[in-house]
Enzyme design. Structure first.
Site, mmCIF file in Angstrom:
data_model
loop_
_atom_site.group_PDB
_atom_site.id
_atom_site.type_symbol
_atom_site.label_atom_id
_atom_site.label_comp_id
_atom_site.label_asym_id
_atom_site.label_seq_id
_atom_site.Cartn_x
_atom_site.Cartn_y
_atom_site.Cartn_z
ATOM 1 N N GLU A 122 37.165 48.360 43.306
ATOM 2 C CA GLU A 122 37.945 48.225 42.069
ATOM 3 C C GLU A 122 38.703 49.503 41.736
ATOM 4 O O GLU A 122 39.830 49.456 41.268
ATOM 5 C CB GLU A 122 36.994 47.918 40.916
ATOM 6 C CG GLU A 122 36.943 46.475 40.533
ATOM 7 C CD GLU A 122 37.085 46.314 39.040
ATOM 8 O OE1 GLU A 122 37.974 45.585 38.618
ATOM 9 O OE2 GLU A 122 36.292 46.920 38.297
ATOM 10 N N THR A 174 45.544 46.751 32.974
ATOM 11 C CA THR A 174 44.411 47.416 32.318
ATOM 12 C C THR A 174 44.753 48.863 31.975
ATOM 13 O O THR A 174 44.389 49.363 30.906
ATOM 14 C CB THR A 174 43.171 47.348 33.233
ATOM 15 O OG1 THR A 174 42.882 45.967 33.466
ATOM 16 C CG2 THR A 174 41.959 47.987 32.598
HETATM 17 N N1 HSE Z 1 35.930 47.914 29.420
HETATM 18 C C1 HSE Z 1 37.199 47.842 30.078
HETATM 19 C C2 HSE Z 1 38.303 47.924 29.033
HETATM 20 C C3 HSE Z 1 37.255 46.533 30.803
HETATM 21 O O1 HSE Z 1 38.180 47.328 27.983
HETATM 22 O O2 HSE Z 1 39.293 48.612 29.288
HETATM 23 C C4 HSE Z 1 38.409 46.408 31.708
HETATM 24 O O3 HSE Z 1 38.270 45.221 32.459
#
Ligand code: HSE
Length: 299
Positions: A122, A174
């Protein structure tokens, strides 16, 4: 010989547990079929996806394991079931690949090693590893993540249902969603709010209290207030879900998937309400928590 492994979708953060909580859910899975070949990594993917193994978390996991354990080569056939965008899609591919290759070559990898390898896959694909997706995809259930040496798996309440809605026409990388949090960080009171909510959620889990758990999923003041703005129609979706009985409405992981938490008896109504408001271009699904994870899903 071929070995198949399946890894479930996962909801990271689970409301206030930013980067700490993760929950495996049924309904969507990625499946990887691994076959030994003479040399290198071959990746077969569904139409429309990049088949370069260096651009796919499953392929990256394979490279890592081939090198580390001096293996000949592997062909991975990937069936994507987890939609992209907030349901741990890249983690599911990475975890399914790690488990399939481990079993194919009888490597006997430990839980910690499987987690590390999947997370590295990942990292290479997404910039950083998200253990709050990888760990529940591997282990199932509800995960409290602190570090590779300190994490716990708990059983989610049986009557909890999660209704997710994933837009297929919107992408929120992300990295961008994380940058937005750095640009608009929470204040001290927000952090205290989230801390108290996560503590009470763990208590609700020990009590098996689905209602308290679901209500507390609503108490995020770190991620949701910032990220909701990236999601088209968020306000209308939230209103519809709450009117239909949802006890919480929040962003799943980094989004743009949204998740409504409710009790079993309200799940159908919540899903219908979300489908009606979301319209075309969204995938709406009712999930139960997945207790098994990829480790229990031999092919
Ligand atoms: N905990 C991470 C976020 C998850 O919220 O950025 C990303 O999949």
């Amino acid at each position: 010989m071929a070995v198949t492994a399946r890894a479930p979708a996962t909801i990271a953060n689970v409301g206030p547990g930013f980067d700490v909580f993760g929950l495996a859910v049924d309904g969507f899975h990625d499946e990887v079929r691994a076959t030994e070949i003479d040399e290198g990594v071959e990746l077969r993917v569904p139409d429309g996806l990049p088949d370069d193994p260096e651009r796919n978390t499953a392929g990256l996991v394979a490279f890592e394991l081939l090198e580390r354990y001096d293996l000949p080569g592997v062909r991975l056939e990937l069936r994507k079931g987890v939609p992209v965008g907030g349901l741990g899609s890249s983690a599911a591919s990475a975890v399914a690949a790690a488990v399939a290759i481990d079993r194919l070559f009888d490597l006997g990898l430990s839980e910690a090693e499987l987690l590390r390898v999947a997370a590295e896959g990942e990292r290479a694909a997404a910039g950083e590893p998200h253990y709050d997706n990888v760990a529940p995809a591997l282990l199932g259930g509800f995960i409290i993540w602190r570090s590779e040496r300190e994490y716990r798996r708990l059983s989610p309440p049986r009557d909890l249902r999660l209704v997710t809605a994933t837009p297929t026409h919107v992408r929120v990388p992300t990295e961008r969603a994380r940058r937005a949090l750095r640009e608009d960080p929470p204040g001290l009171e927000d952090v205290v709010n989230n801390l108290s909510a996560v503590a009470l959620m763990v208590h609700a889990l020990h009590e098996g209290d689905a209602e308290a758990f679901a209500r507390l999923m609503d108490c995020d003041r770190i991620s949701e207030p910032v990220r909701r703005r990236f999601i088209p129609g968020y306000d209308r979706l939230e209103e519809a879900a709450r009117e239909a009985g949802a006890l919480a409405f929040t962003v799943s992981g980094a989004g743009p998937t949204v998740v409504a938490a409710c009790l079993r008896e309200d799940a159908r109504d919540v899903a219908s309400a979300l489908r009606e408001v979301a319209g075309d271009g969204w995938i709406v699904r009712v999930h139960r928590p997945d207790e098994r994870g990829a480790l229990d899903r031999g092919g």
